[in-house]
Every structure is written in C-alpha cells, then in structure tokens.
Design an enzyme around this catalytic site. Sequence first.
Site, mmCIF file in Angstrom:
data_model
loop_
_atom_site.group_PDB
_atom_site.id
_atom_site.type_symbol
_atom_site.label_atom_id
_atom_site.label_comp_id
_atom_site.label_asym_id
_atom_site.label_seq_id
_atom_site.Cartn_x
_atom_site.Cartn_y
_atom_site.Cartn_z
ATOM 1 N N GLU A 157 -3.949 7.732 19.568
ATOM 2 C CA GLU A 157 -4.423 7.637 18.288
ATOM 3 C C GLU A 157 -5.446 6.644 18.638
ATOM 4 O OE1 GLU A 157 -2.737 8.358 14.388
ATOM 5 O OE2 GLU A 157 -2.423 10.250 14.490
ATOM 6 N N GLU A 310 1.917 15.734 17.195
ATOM 7 C CA GLU A 310 2.307 14.983 16.005
ATOM 8 C C GLU A 310 1.844 16.192 14.476
ATOM 9 O OE1 GLU A 310 1.719 10.799 14.158
ATOM 10 O OE2 GLU A 310 1.543 10.427 16.226
#
Length: 398
Positions: A157, A310
């Site tokens: 991320e 995720e």
Amino acid sequence: MGQEMKEDYFFWGAATSAHQVEGSNIHNDWWHWEQKTPSAHKSGLACDHYNRYAEDFALAKTFGHNAHRLSLEWSRIEPVCGQWNQGAIEHYRSVLSELRRLGLEPFVTLHHFTNPQWMAERGGWLNGKAVYWFERYVEKVVSQLGDLADFWITINEPMVYATHSYWHKKWPPKRRNFWEMSRVIRHMANAHEEAYRTIHKRVAGAKVGIAKSVVGYLPERDQWDDRLACRLEDWWYNQRFLRMTRGTHDFLGLNYYFTVKKRIQVWPPMFKALPWSGPKTDMDWPICPEGLEHVLLEMKQYGLPIYITENGIADAKDKMRSDYIRSHLRAVERVQAAGADVRGFFYWSLLDNFEWAEGFKPRFGLVEVDFKTQERRPRASAYVYRAIIEQARESGQL
Ligand code: BGC
C-alpha cells in the site's frame, strides 16, 4: 509446487505484517515514534508471533488454508545501515520453511509500512538514496531466502503509506506537504521497479507484485459531476501508482476494505465523502462487497492475474465477519464469471493485532488474541471461512 500447477490453483489464506504481530520491533521508526509519543499506542509484544509463529501457522492449517501472506521486518534484517543481522535472516528461513512444511504457500511482503530507524533518521523515503537502500535490502533477502518463496510483494500500500505519513499527519513522520508526499510516491515506485528486477535476477520463476490498496468510489447522484469526482479519485488513488510502475508486475495484489460515496462540492472545492447509511465495521468503514466487484472488473484492464492480498473486517463480537467474508467471496465469484482472473484470497488478518495508530482495539482476527496472556482463541468465523474453502474446493469453483 510446479509453476504450471500454480496457474490454475486458488490460494486461500490470511495475511499478517511483521510490526503488527511479531512484537519488540525495536529498530524501526514506528517503535521509536511509539516510545517518544506519550499518547501513542505501544505495540510492545504485539502477538509475540516472532516466537509463536509455528503455533499460529498450525492454526491457519487447521482452517484449511493453503497459503499465507506475511512480511519481513527490514529493521531486524538491517538494524544498522549496511549491517546485516544473520540471526534475523535465519529466523525468517525457519519461518518460511515452516510454512512450506505445512503446505502453506508463502506470499512474502518486503515492506509493510515500517522503516529501519536509521533510514528514518536520514529522511526516510524522502531521501534520494531510499531506492538504493531498499534495493540493497531486497538483494540481501532474495539471495538468502529466495529459495523459500515464489511470490514476492515488494511494497504494501504505497499510497496509504505516503498519504497517511506525508499528508494526513496520521503516521510517522506526521507531515503535511504535497511535494514531499509526491516525492515519496515516486521513490516508492522506483524502489518497486528496482526490486522487481532484482528479485527476477535472483529467483527463477518468481512472481513479483505489490499489494495495492483499492477503494470503491460510488457517485452520490447519478449525474456527470459526481461520476467525474469518482473517476478522478479512482485515477489518483487506485490507478496512478500501477500506471507509474507499469510493466513491472507479474500479478496485481489488491487490498480492498470499503467503498466511499462521493460528490463534487463547489465551495470549498473538493470531492466530498458522504455519510454511509448501510452497515459498517467497528472501524466505521462501510461494508460494500459490490465495491470489490466494481474494482475487480476495472482492474481487468491490466490483463494480470489478481490476488486479493487483504480483505477483512474489524468486528470484535464476530457478528458480521462470516457474512463479510461470504459476501466478498461471492463478489469474487461473480467477477470470475465475468472473466476476471482472480487466483487467491487472503483474509486480513489471521490474528487480532496492532492496528497502527488505533492500537489493539480493532479486532480483525480470525483468531482472537488475549494480549495479556497471548492465548489464541479461534473465532467461529474462522470455521465458516474453512467451510467456504472446502465447499469451493469440492465444487471446483474458485
Ligand atoms: C494494511 C494493514 C491494516 C489493515 C486494516 C491495510 O491497509 O495493510 O496493515 O491493518 O489495512 O486497517
């Protein structure tokens, strides 16, 4: 496992990250920030996963998983600039070997939000040398551990890291400066590209990607200006980093949690996020599986295999988790039917853990952790997820 086999193999698992579960990561910038900020939550021993990883992986195995995503802690491997801690490398050899022994395919993340303190003291990702430092660390890791994993995620991320740390002032170093944020994004993009090449040089048949956070954007009203707001947000937050690093992804790793309703506001000019009237998680995040479907269909454009690296919910009472998993997996099934190439799903997280600035309160785990005693208690939803996996395997879906 042979490469050909992986092509039509669906990976089921859960994810964790080093600082959130290992405990005592005393050489990274988060740890230092926690110590010097009285109001900050302290990660302390976290889940003591550094010592209890075998017990935790054994649980994942009983949940029917065949893969596991984890991260290596750079600051353990290189606690001092240019000096390697062979003990930490050996530790991770044992960790990855244990996963392989159990038949859990390791998906290894090389950077998950934390930096060695020595790097932070030299300006962190703002420093032009950051790309070189990261590449040197990656080279070390793959030369020593490359035989133990095929799937490598360079950076987790990057947009979340850059915006939280250099714009929203949420995470260390708590800055708000557009130029700094942009510089960090550029350095991370370059670091990913260098790491991609390094891993491929060292590990034959490696699959390399990033874990990209993606948000669903929903126009508040069905009209052109709200649609435009969503498109622009999507371009900036979901797509831009992928475009900057085009050609250096063997797969797309996507982290999806929620969708935001947007509209254009004329004054002050902004894309305004509207309150969500539907169900929400303990973090107040909107629950919207259709958003995942939408994002996945859009990501088809890259023509790459997709792993959901995720997806998960903070739900201390475990009342919503089973439905959350079920509904998001249905969304995956629908996009599969529409031709998207999704090859794996990692629930966030295997364990309750240290949720960064929010501390230990949000409970994302398939397994409840008592942070006083370190006792592990699998939640009912862990078995619901197992039943979904078993059913999918039997029916040949996914
Ligand atoms: C991060 C995790 C975090 C999770 C839930 C993701 O953005 O990769 O570290 O715990 O979201 O907030």
